[in-house]
Design an enzyme around this catalytic site. Structure first.
Site, short mmCIF file in Angstrom:
data_model
loop_
_atom_site.label_atom_id
_atom_site.label_comp_id
_atom_site.label_asym_id
_atom_site.label_seq_id
_atom_site.Cartn_x
_atom_site.Cartn_y
_atom_site.Cartn_z
N ARG A 56 1.02 -0.91 -0.45
CA ARG A 56 -0.11 -0.16 0.05
C ARG A 56 1.12 1.05 0.07
NH1 ARG A 56 -1.64 1.25 4.90
NH2 ARG A 56 -2.80 -0.57 5.23
N TYR A 108 -16.80 17.78 -14.01
CA TYR A 108 -18.01 16.61 -14.07
C TYR A 108 -18.58 16.68 -13.16
CZ TYR A 108 -17.76 11.56 -13.22
OH TYR A 108 -17.71 10.43 -13.20
N ASP A 181 -7.58 20.01 -13.05
CA ASP A 181 -7.79 18.81 -13.79
C ASP A 181 -8.09 18.75 -15.10
OD1 ASP A 181 -8.90 16.49 -14.64
OD2 ASP A 181 -11.00 16.52 -13.06
N LYS A 206 -9.19 8.20 -18.92
CA LYS A 206 -9.74 9.25 -20.12
C LYS A 206 -8.36 8.47 -21.60
CE LYS A 206 -13.67 9.51 -18.27
NZ LYS A 206 -12.92 9.85 -16.74
O1 P1T Z 1 -14.12 8.42 -13.21
P1 P1T Z 1 -12.65 8.27 -12.60
O2 P1T Z 1 -11.73 8.02 -12.75
O3 P1T Z 1 -12.91 8.86 -11.58
O4 P1T Z 1 -12.51 10.07 -13.20
C1 P1T Z 1 -13.48 11.28 -12.33
C2 P1T Z 1 -14.05 12.39 -13.56
C3 P1T Z 1 -12.88 13.08 -13.67
N1 P1T Z 1 -12.69 14.55 -13.96
C4 P1T Z 1 -12.84 14.82 -14.86
C5 P1T Z 1 -12.91 15.54 -15.72
C6 P1T Z 1 -13.95 13.66 -15.67
O5 P1T Z 1 -14.63 13.68 -16.30
C7 P1T Z 1 -13.88 12.79 -14.85
C8 P1T Z 1 -15.26 11.58 -15.59
N2 P1T Z 1 -15.67 11.67 -16.33
C9 P1T Z 1 -16.81 10.87 -17.43
C10 P1T Z 1 -16.56 8.97 -16.57
C11 P1T Z 1 -17.38 11.01 -17.96
O6 P1T Z 1 -17.82 10.67 -18.65
O7 P1T Z 1 -17.24 12.47 -18.48
#
Ligand code: P1T
Length: 392
Positions: A56, A108, A181, A206
């Site tokens: 961890r 988001y 972000d 992504k």
């Molecule tokens: O899904 P995750 O890895 O926890 O990430 C969250 C997240 C954070 N920041 C941005 C700009 C994001 O677009 C996302 C996740 N977004 C989607 C799943 C979406 O369809 O926009």
């Protein structure tokens, strides 16, 4: 960094392929980073070790990925997390009750939901403002503001925020960290640390992984003390990714430059086609000269990626029909993969945002978000043509 042979001036693609991996540091000099699955490490004596104690707190595969991520963003430290929201949770855990977060209004839906819920539980003040007007940042800061949170471009309205201007405002106060972000652009197209951001946060799910098969997140920072605090919290809260997932993202980074070039080219061609369509009322794509922050985009980025939104002349019925008529664009949440996706933020990714806030932000039932993948652009255009023809 583990890569003793990498010149500091190496280009992006070279870094993406080599940073974080020095073959001779591993048994048998493997060309790619091995997946170390061990959850614990043999110590020379009690508490006598090389920093690897328990899976961890540290893992060699994770360290390699983190070194690569830090190199790509021009940062000193990177931390990997099991999701983008996992990274956000740990960042918010830096705060204490009574502190204030000033966040950009468009972001988001899951981040919006997380900030609202965590802040309410932790007794942290949270306010949203439109950061495209820098006066809203100036006026939004309070004595207890400790964190400024922003996405640029924002999800799903694609507003572009001047990172350097936000940092300059933050600098006129004490102890405020600016978090950007950068999920939509990746360090290939935008490096927020270069504009003064204190933390760059990612959903690696992504573009960074890019193959729609891993959920992961990361944070990149320059400040040693901040990095130590985040490492402590990640370990104490137990928010760590698996070595396999770290390996997969590291592998995907090797093609990031190539993938982003194609996403950029193809999405711009599709955005231009949509702009000419009689039933499209607005195309929200920062790479178009008609975008309100086009000049800032030119200054702050090396272009825009594959994700953007458009509005059409119909309502919810037409949005549903359009999304169901697509043959190549999958009707799905997420973005940044090889497969093109289409979604309706009002009912999908941003359904947890209050109807009032959605109305204020213009996230209507006719706003469709596309994630242009890596298929041939002509095939994607054909798909759009046939879907629009069937609906309008
Ligand atoms: O899904 P995750 O890895 O926890 O990430 C969250 C997240 C954070 N920041 C941005 C700009 C994001 O677009 C996302 C996740 N977004 C989607 C799943 C979406 O369809 O926009």
């Amino acid at each position: 960094m583990a890569d003793g042979f990498l010149a500091p001036k190496a280009g992006f693609a070279t870094k993406a392929i080599h940073a974080g991996h020095n073959p001779s540091k591993w048994y048998s000099s493997p060309a790619v980073v091995p997946i170390v699955t061990s959850t614990t490490y043999k110590q020379r004596g009690p508490n006598d070790n090389d920093g690897f104690v328990y899976g961890r707190s540290a893992n060699p595969t994770r360290n390699s990925l983190q070194d690569a991520l830090a190199a790509l963003d021009g940062g000193k430290h990177a931390l990997a997390f099991p999701s983008g929201l996992g990274a956000t949770t740990v960042l918010v855990s830096l705060l204490k009750h009574g502190d204030h977060i000033l966040s950009c209004d468009d972001l988001y839906g899951g981040t919006n939901r997380l900030l609202r819920n965590l802040c309410a539980k932790m007794d942290i003040e949270l306010t949203f403002a439109d950061f495209t007007n820098i006066d809203n940042v100036k006026n939004g800061i309070k004595n207890n503001t400790r964190m400024i949170w922003l996405e640029s471009p924002t999800n799903p309205s694609f507003k572009v925020i001047d990172i350097a201007a936000v940092k300059n405002v933050a600098n006129t106060h004490k102890d405020i960290i600016v978090i950007v972000d950068n999920t939509f652009l990746t360090p290939y197209l935008q490096r927020p640390l270069d504009f003064g951001a204190d933390v760059v946060v990612y959903s690696l799910t992504k573009y960074m992984n890019g193959h729609t098969d891993i959920i992961m997140g990361a944070a990149v920072v320059n400040d040693d003390e901040l990095a130590e605090k985040l490492k402590f919290l990640r370990n104490a809260l137990g928010v760590v990714p698996s070595p396999y997932d770290c390996y997969m993202v590291n592998r995907s980074l090797k093609t990031l430059a190539l993938r982003m070039e194609q996403h950029k080219k193809s999405s711009l061609a599709i955005a231009k086609w949509l702009q000419k369509h009689p039933n499209v009322t607005e195309v929200l794509h920062p790479g178009l000269p008609t975008h309100p922050q086009y000049a800032l985009t030119q200054k702050q980025t090396s272009g825009h990626s594959g994700v953007f939104s458009f509005k059409h002349s119909g309502g919810l019925k037409e949005s549903r029909q359009l999304l169901q008529k697509f043959k190549l664009f999958l009707l799905a949440e997420s973005l940044g993969g090889c497969e093109s996706l289409a979604s309706l933020p009002s009912l999908m990714t941003h359904a947890s945002v209050s109807a009032e806030q959605r109305a204020e932000l213009g996230i209507t039932d006719s706003l469709v978000r596309l994630s242009v993948g890596l298929e041939d652009t002509d095939d994607l255009l054909e798909d759009l043509k046939q879907a629009f023809k069937a609906v309008f």
